[in-house]
Design a protein around this motif. Structure first.
Motif, PDB file in Angstrom:
ATOM      1  N   GLY A 157      39.531  56.666  14.473  1.00  0.00           N
ATOM      2  CA  GLY A 157      40.189  56.047  15.620  1.00  0.00           C
ATOM      3  C   GLY A 157      41.110  54.941  15.169  1.00  0.00           C
ATOM      4  O   GLY A 157      41.908  55.109  14.234  1.00  0.00           O
ATOM      5  N   ASN A 158      40.984  53.765  15.802  1.00  0.00           N
ATOM      6  CA  ASN A 158      41.782  52.605  15.414  1.00  0.00           C
ATOM      7  C   ASN A 158      40.980  51.594  14.603  1.00  0.00           C
ATOM      8  O   ASN A 158      41.399  50.442  14.462  1.00  0.00           O
ATOM      9  CB  ASN A 158      42.357  51.928  16.668  1.00  0.00           C
ATOM     10  N   SER A 159      39.837  52.009  14.083  1.00  0.00           N
ATOM     11  CA  SER A 159      39.049  51.135  13.211  1.00  0.00           C
ATOM     12  C   SER A 159      39.554  51.269  11.768  1.00  0.00           C
ATOM     13  O   SER A 159      39.741  52.381  11.272  1.00  0.00           O
ATOM     14  CB  SER A 159      37.565  51.506  13.264  1.00  0.00           C
ATOM     15  N   SER A 160      39.750  50.144  11.131  1.00  0.00           N
ATOM     16  CA  SER A 160      40.301  50.150   9.768  1.00  0.00           C
ATOM     17  C   SER A 160      39.357  49.436   8.808  1.00  0.00           C
ATOM     18  O   SER A 160      38.405  48.772   9.218  1.00  0.00           O
ATOM     19  CB  SER A 160      41.668  49.466   9.757  1.00  0.00           C
ATOM     20  N   GLY A 161      39.649  49.584   7.519  1.00  0.00           N
ATOM     21  CA  GLY A 161      38.887  48.893   6.483  1.00  0.00           C
ATOM     22  C   GLY A 161      38.016  49.800   5.648  1.00  0.00           C
ATOM     23  O   GLY A 161      37.224  49.317   4.830  1.00  0.00           O
ATOM     24  N   LEU A 162      38.150  51.113   5.806  1.00  0.00           N
ATOM     25  CA  LEU A 162      37.314  52.045   5.046  1.00  0.00           C
ATOM     26  C   LEU A 162      37.446  51.823   3.549  1.00  0.00           C
ATOM     27  O   LEU A 162      36.471  51.993   2.804  1.00  0.00           O
ATOM     28  CB  LEU A 162      37.695  53.488   5.413  1.00  0.00           C
ATOM     29  N   GLN A 163      38.620  51.420   3.093  1.00  0.00           N
ATOM     30  CA  GLN A 163      38.845  51.244   1.653  1.00  0.00           C
ATOM     31  C   GLN A 163      37.988  50.136   1.059  1.00  0.00           C
ATOM     32  O   GLN A 163      37.814  50.060  -0.162  1.00  0.00           O
ATOM     33  CB  GLN A 163      40.332  50.967   1.373  1.00  0.00           C
ATOM     34  N   HIS A 164      37.437  49.275   1.894  1.00  0.00           N
ATOM     35  CA  HIS A 164      36.597  48.182   1.408  1.00  0.00           C
ATOM     36  C   HIS A 164      35.124  48.574   1.295  1.00  0.00           C
ATOM     37  O   HIS A 164      34.294  47.734   0.923  1.00  0.00           O
ATOM     38  CB  HIS A 164      36.733  46.976   2.326  1.00  0.00           C
ATOM     39  N   LEU A 165      34.801  49.819   1.625  1.00  0.00           N
ATOM     40  CA  LEU A 165      33.418  50.293   1.560  1.00  0.00           C
ATOM     41  C   LEU A 165      33.306  51.276   0.401  1.00  0.00           C
ATOM     42  O   LEU A 165      33.754  52.417   0.490  1.00  0.00           O
ATOM     43  CB  LEU A 165      33.018  50.960   2.872  1.00  0.00           C
ATOM     44  N   ALA A 166      32.690  50.839  -0.694  1.00  0.00           N
ATOM     45  CA  ALA A 166      32.621  51.679  -1.890  1.00  0.00           C
ATOM     46  C   ALA A 166      31.529  52.733  -1.796  1.00  0.00           C
ATOM     47  O   ALA A 166      31.655  53.816  -2.362  1.00  0.00           O
ATOM     48  CB  ALA A 166      32.389  50.811  -3.125  1.00  0.00           C
ATOM     49  N   ASP A 167      30.439  52.420  -1.075  1.00  0.00           N
ATOM     50  CA  ASP A 167      29.333  53.360  -0.994  1.00  0.00           C
ATOM     51  C   ASP A 167      28.533  53.110   0.273  1.00  0.00           C
ATOM     52  O   ASP A 167      28.912  52.282   1.108  1.00  0.00           O
ATOM     53  CB  ASP A 167      28.437  53.256  -2.239  1.00  0.00           C
ATOM     54  N   HIS A 168      27.420  53.837   0.417  1.00  0.00           N
ATOM     55  CA  HIS A 168      26.626  53.749   1.635  1.00  0.00           C
ATOM     56  C   HIS A 168      25.995  52.368   1.807  1.00  0.00           C
ATOM     57  O   HIS A 168      25.807  51.916   2.946  1.00  0.00           O
ATOM     58  CB  HIS A 168      25.551  54.828   1.660  1.00  0.00           C
ATOM     59  N   HIS A 169      25.674  51.679   0.723  1.00  0.00           N
ATOM     60  CA  HIS A 169      25.114  50.335   0.857  1.00  0.00           C
ATOM     61  C   HIS A 169      26.126  49.402   1.513  1.00  0.00           C
ATOM     62  O   HIS A 169      25.769  48.591   2.383  1.00  0.00           O
ATOM     63  CB  HIS A 169      24.696  49.801  -0.509  1.00  0.00           C
ATOM     64  N   ASP A 170      27.389  49.502   1.094  1.00  0.00           N
ATOM     65  CA  ASP A 170      28.440  48.714   1.740  1.00  0.00           C
ATOM     66  C   ASP A 170      28.527  49.034   3.229  1.00  0.00           C
ATOM     67  O   ASP A 170      28.742  48.143   4.058  1.00  0.00           O
ATOM     68  CB  ASP A 170      29.799  49.007   1.088  1.00  0.00           C
ATOM     69  N   LEU A 171      28.378  50.310   3.568  1.00  0.00           N
ATOM     70  CA  LEU A 171      28.445  50.720   4.965  1.00  0.00           C
ATOM     71  C   LEU A 171      27.336  50.075   5.785  1.00  0.00           C
ATOM     72  O   LEU A 171      27.578  49.560   6.887  1.00  0.00           O
ATOM     73  CB  LEU A 171      28.342  52.243   5.057  1.00  0.00           C
ATOM     74  N   PHE A 172      26.120  50.062   5.268  1.00  0.00           N
ATOM     75  CA  PHE A 172      25.000  49.480   6.009  1.00  0.00           C
ATOM     76  C   PHE A 172      25.229  47.991   6.253  1.00  0.00           C
ATOM     77  O   PHE A 172      25.009  47.495   7.363  1.00  0.00           O
ATOM     78  CB  PHE A 172      23.683  49.681   5.242  1.00  0.00           C
ATOM     79  N   PHE A 173      25.677  47.290   5.229  1.00  0.00           N
ATOM     80  CA  PHE A 173      25.883  45.856   5.399  1.00  0.00           C
ATOM     81  C   PHE A 173      27.091  45.561   6.280  1.00  0.00           C
ATOM     82  O   PHE A 173      27.120  44.528   6.964  1.00  0.00           O
ATOM     83  CB  PHE A 173      25.988  45.160   4.041  1.00  0.00           C
ATOM     84  N   PHE A 174      28.060  46.448   6.293  1.00  0.00           N
ATOM     85  CA  PHE A 174      29.162  46.315   7.257  1.00  0.00           C
ATOM     86  C   PHE A 174      28.607  46.303   8.686  1.00  0.00           C
ATOM     87  O   PHE A 174      28.981  45.457   9.505  1.00  0.00           O
ATOM     88  CB  PHE A 174      30.167  47.459   7.084  1.00  0.00           C
ATOM     89  N   TYR A 175      27.711  47.249   8.994  1.00  0.00           N
ATOM     90  CA  TYR A 175      27.166  47.304  10.346  1.00  0.00           C
ATOM     91  C   TYR A 175      26.288  46.092  10.655  1.00  0.00           C
ATOM     92  O   TYR A 175      26.277  45.603  11.795  1.00  0.00           O
ATOM     93  CB  TYR A 175      26.397  48.606  10.557  1.00  0.00           C
ATOM     94  N   LEU A 176      25.556  45.596   9.671  1.00  0.00           N
ATOM     95  CA  LEU A 176      24.762  44.389   9.909  1.00  0.00           C
ATOM     96  C   LEU A 176      25.673  43.199  10.213  1.00  0.00           C
ATOM     97  O   LEU A 176      25.360  42.379  11.087  1.00  0.00           O
ATOM     98  CB  LEU A 176      23.878  44.092   8.699  1.00  0.00           C
ATOM     99  N   GLU A 177      26.795  43.115   9.526  1.00  0.00           N
ATOM    100  CA  GLU A 177      27.752  42.048   9.813  1.00  0.00           C
ATOM    101  C   GLU A 177      28.353  42.213  11.206  1.00  0.00           C
ATOM    102  O   GLU A 177      28.610  41.224  11.903  1.00  0.00           O
ATOM    103  CB  GLU A 177      28.853  42.035   8.756  1.00  0.00           C
ATOM    104  N   LEU A 178      28.576  43.457  11.616  1.00  0.00           N
ATOM    105  CA  LEU A 178      29.086  43.697  12.961  1.00  0.00           C
ATOM    106  C   LEU A 178      28.075  43.224  14.001  1.00  0.00           C
ATOM    107  O   LEU A 178      28.450  42.598  15.005  1.00  0.00           O
ATOM    108  CB  LEU A 178      29.399  45.183  13.149  1.00  0.00           C
ATOM    109  N   LEU A 179      26.796  43.510  13.780  1.00  0.00           N
ATOM    110  CA  LEU A 179      25.763  43.033  14.699  1.00  0.00           C
ATOM    111  C   LEU A 179      25.765  41.507  14.765  1.00  0.00           C
ATOM    112  O   LEU A 179      25.618  40.919  15.846  1.00  0.00           O
ATOM    113  CB  LEU A 179      24.387  43.538  14.262  1.00  0.00           C
TER     114      LEU A 179
END
Length: 262
Positions: free
Chosen positions: A59-81
């Motif tokens: 969609g219009n969400s950006s920043g995928l290039q800053h997530l190297a692996d699944h651990h980065d993804l999990f902490f991204f969502y924790l930061e969003l919370l």
């Protein structure tokens, strides 16, 4: 339904959110087919405050290039919370989103009050492997994911839009969704959740469409066995997307679970 964008890490991430309703917070994480505000979410928002973010790169969400692996993804969502001020919330995810929801509930058990997993990915068994939908054609995915191929959502998935501009836009959106998912799922959707899943403390409801040929229904028992105190329920007349194919039946089960005392 309202749309807004949340900025994280000084603008490294722009997260598009869809939300509606009042009451208790529910964060909904969608599957690899992207997020749409469907009748299930609309009905759920009549009794709850539903927040549905689009994964980076979709969609219009950006920043995928800053997530190297699944651990980065999990902490991204924790930061969003953290940014949204969400604590002791109900967390719900479908497919890939179900895997992420389970991981978040395992990482920060006390943060999640209730957990709903709809046909989640994240576990693997060689005896009944999850299909590699990232390499499948749209009509093949529809055949594996839906109980009823005549359902409007199955028809939309398997048949191209009526005009060339719509075909182009649909292809771009599908490529974005699958590229984002592939970053964390390829080559198989197993990133060690089984090593962490026992940490989940929230009351957990696992829903699975009986006719799912993409992620076989036997995984419902696997999730139920590994999450302490959880319960699994099978939705008849549905495949990988029971909240779409059997929206009313799925909503009824989810609502009863969310409304019940813990």
């Amino acid at each position: 339904m309202n749309e807004r964008t949340v900025s994280l890490r000084g603008g490294k991430f722009a997260v598009e959110l869809l939300e509606a309703g009042t009451g208790d917070d529910i964060l909904f994480l969608p599957g690899a087919w992207g997020l749409s505000w469907d009748p299930f979410l609309e009905a759920l928002s009549r009794q709850h405050h539903v927040i549905a973010p689009r994964m980076p790169g979709t969609g219009n969400s950006s920043g995928l290039q800053h997530l190297a692996d699944h651990h980065d993804l999990f902490f991204f969502y924790l930061e969003l919370l953290d940014e949204l001020g969400l604590d002791r919330l109900a967390l719900m995810g479908h497919s890939v989103g179900g895997w992420i929801a389970a991981e978040l509930a395992a990482l920060e058990p006390k943060r999640v009050a209730k957990l709903v997993l709809i046909n989640p990915l994240g576990l693997w068994n060689d005896g009944y492997p999850v299909l590699d939908f990232l390499a499948m054609a749209p009509d093949e995915i529809a055949e594996a994911a839906f109980h009823d191929l005549n359902h409007p959502a199955a028809q939309k998935m398997s048949q191209p839009p009526p005009d060339q501009e719509a075909v182009k836009l649909a292809a771009i959106e599908r490529a974005k969704n699958f590229s984002a998912a592939a970053r964390f799922l390829w080559p198989i959707p197993d990133r060690g959740l089984k090593k962490r899943i026992h940490r989940i403390q929230a009351p957990t409801l696992i829903l699975w469409g009986r006719s799912d040929r993409l992620a076989p229904v036997r995984y419902a028992d696997d999730f139920q066995r590994l999450i302490p105190g959880s319960r699994a329920e099978i939705v008849e007349g549905a495949g990988h997307m029971p909240q779409v194919e059997q929206a009313e039946a799925t909503l009824d089960r989810v609502s009863r679970f969310l409304d019940a005392a813990s």
